[in-house]
Scaffold this active site. Structure first.
Site, short mmCIF file in Angstrom:
data_model
loop_
_atom_site.label_atom_id
_atom_site.label_comp_id
_atom_site.label_asym_id
_atom_site.label_seq_id
_atom_site.Cartn_x
_atom_site.Cartn_y
_atom_site.Cartn_z
N ALA A 230 0.83 -1.19 0.00
CA ALA A 230 0.00 0.00 0.00
C ALA A 230 0.87 1.26 0.00
O ALA A 230 1.84 1.35 0.76
CB ALA A 230 -0.92 0.00 1.23
N SER A 235 1.66 2.12 -8.55
CA SER A 235 0.86 2.64 -9.65
C SER A 235 1.62 3.73 -10.41
O SER A 235 1.55 3.80 -11.65
CB SER A 235 -0.47 3.20 -9.13
OG SER A 235 -1.30 2.16 -8.66
N THR A 253 -9.93 -1.86 -12.58
CA THR A 253 -10.72 -3.02 -12.17
C THR A 253 -11.53 -2.77 -10.91
O THR A 253 -12.27 -3.66 -10.48
CB THR A 253 -9.80 -4.23 -11.94
OG1 THR A 253 -8.84 -3.88 -10.93
CG2 THR A 253 -9.08 -4.63 -13.22
N HIS A 270 -5.60 9.25 -9.37
CA HIS A 270 -5.03 8.45 -10.45
C HIS A 270 -5.30 9.09 -11.80
O HIS A 270 -4.43 9.16 -12.67
CB HIS A 270 -5.61 7.03 -10.42
CG HIS A 270 -4.94 6.13 -9.43
ND1 HIS A 270 -4.31 4.97 -9.79
CD2 HIS A 270 -4.80 6.22 -8.09
CE1 HIS A 270 -3.81 4.38 -8.72
NE2 HIS A 270 -4.10 5.12 -7.67
N GLU A 282 -13.56 0.84 -17.20
CA GLU A 282 -13.72 0.21 -15.89
C GLU A 282 -14.34 -1.17 -16.10
O GLU A 282 -15.51 -1.30 -16.43
CB GLU A 282 -14.59 1.07 -14.99
CG GLU A 282 -13.96 2.41 -14.64
CD GLU A 282 -14.84 3.27 -13.75
OE1 GLU A 282 -16.02 2.89 -13.54
OE2 GLU A 282 -14.37 4.31 -13.29
#
Length: 399
Positions: A230, A235, A253, A270, A282
């Site tokens: 985390a 990303s 996702t 993001h 998505e």
């Protein structure tokens, strides 16, 4: 057409004289870089920087044959002294072309930031594009003829390279060399890794290159898995690997989770990081996307794909898990990894690494942890590159 890179660094050089950051502290020896300046066939100098004459002399070159000096960007600080015998530096207006007596033709390319790019065509037809720091081409027309070599600020403006690729100005055989390198990326192995992921490379100051000659251009990995805990930066690492390419399809996702404000804030953060040319879908239906041809895919993330798959097979209920749920999940994972093996698309996937933390207190939590470990291992087995991100630092596990 030969070029000598008298410098390859940012305008302030590397290390910066006023900076004590870790990147500057480690920029020693071959990793130290003077401000970028390019000598073309000994006749054309692109950007006049302090110490250019000494830099040329160190690598056995002379500036005595220079017939034209062109600047690409505003130079801050005190005026640069023009060595004796050199013509006064100038700039070509955007869109105009300059013909030199040496047979070189130089066309000024408009930028989306202050500065001018130069497209240089040699006497024998080789084509070089040199872009200023912090700038990307503006108003490119499609289709464009591919350049033999591109010198650009790949680290600072990867979207500039994406624009060139989108219109064909940078093709599979284009030698992309990063210049204007500063302290944004630690020098050495980390810089080489990041540039290789963008299909680019860096060379030391003083290097002479032949434009149009075959070079071992870094192969962009077709399948990459980025793991991390985390807030590890996984990303960001995944997005960075594709930001020099146009028309990326971002596969989220996790869905929108209506009513969850904290999740909406994550999704918004993001989206704001992604280049404007990227599209978003998505879905957890990854297999059809992998089977189709198309632009690169960035899948974020496999952890949420697994949650959806476990929901679908009733994996949280012990009875359903024993009565076919486990078998159904194994089949879904096999179908996914098989599609990854066969895909012709460039894929970068993100997943959580949860096996090194606290043992979950519930049976369902332990089941999810175990299945995510199995999924990550199976997916990684189909990838050329596997990276683990810890505290924002990428550790290469494969590739």
């Amino acid at each position: 057409m030969d070029i000598t890179l008298l410098g390859t660094g940012a305008p302030a050089g590397l290390p910066r004289p006023d900076c004590s950051c870790a990147a500057c502290a480690s920029a020693l020896g071959a990793d130290a870089r003077a401000a970028t300046a390019v000598l073309v066939d000994g006749a054309l100098l692109l950007d006049l920087t302090p110490g250019a004459a000494f830099a040329a002399a160190r690598v056995g070159r002379s500036l005595s044959g220079v017939r034209q000096v062109l600047l690409t960007h505003p130079h801050d600080g005190p005026a640069v002294e023009v060595p004796a015998g050199l013509p006064q530096p100038g700039r070509v207006p955007d869109g105009r072309e300059l013909a030199l007596l040496t047979g070189h033709r130089v066309r000024a390319v408009a930028m989306d930031a202050p500065g001018t790019g130069y497209a240089v065509t040699g006497p024998d037809g080789q084509r070089l594009l040199y872009l200023p720091p912090g700038g990307a081409p503006a108003g490119l027309e499609e289709p464009a003829e591919s350049y033999d070599m591109v010198l650009a600020d790949v680290v600072g403006r990867p979207d500039g390279l994406a624009k060139l690729r989108a219109v064909g100005a940078a093709g599979p055989t284009t030698d992309v060399v990063a210049v204007h390198l500063g302290h944004d990326v630690p020098p050495g192995a980390e810089l080489r890794r990041r540039l290789a992921a963008a299909g680019a490379r860096a060379v030391p100051d003083g290097t002479t290159l032949a434009v149009g000659a075959y070079e071992d251009v870094p192969d962009v990995p077709r399948r990459t898995l980025v793991l991390g805990g985390a807030r590890s930066g996984k990303s960001v690492e995944a997005e960075r690997r594709l930001e020099a390419f146009p028309d990326v399809l971002y596969v989220a996702t996790g869905g929108s989770r209506g009513g969850d404000g904290e999740w909406a804030a994550r999704v918004s953060a993001h989206r704001e990081r992604r280049p404007g040319s990227w599209r978003t879908v998505e879905t957890c239906a990854l297999v059809p996307l992998l089977k189709d041809d198309g632009p690169p895919l960035l899948v974020d993330c496999l952890s949420l794909w697994l949650t959806d798959a476990m929901d679908a097979v009733g994996a949280w209920d012990d009875a359903e898990w024993a009565d076919g749920g486990e078998r159904a999940l194994r089949e879904r994972v096999r179908e996914l990894t098989g599609a990854v093996r066969e895909t012709r698309r460039t894929v970068v996937a993100v997943s959580n690494e949860v096996g090194s933390g606290i043992v979950p207190a519930t049976a369902s939590g332990r089941r999810y942890r175990d299945e995510l470990g199995r999924l990550n291992a199976a997916f990684a087995a189909e990838c050329e590159h596997v990276v683990l991100v810890v505290a924002g630092q990428a550790v290469v596990l494969r590739g």
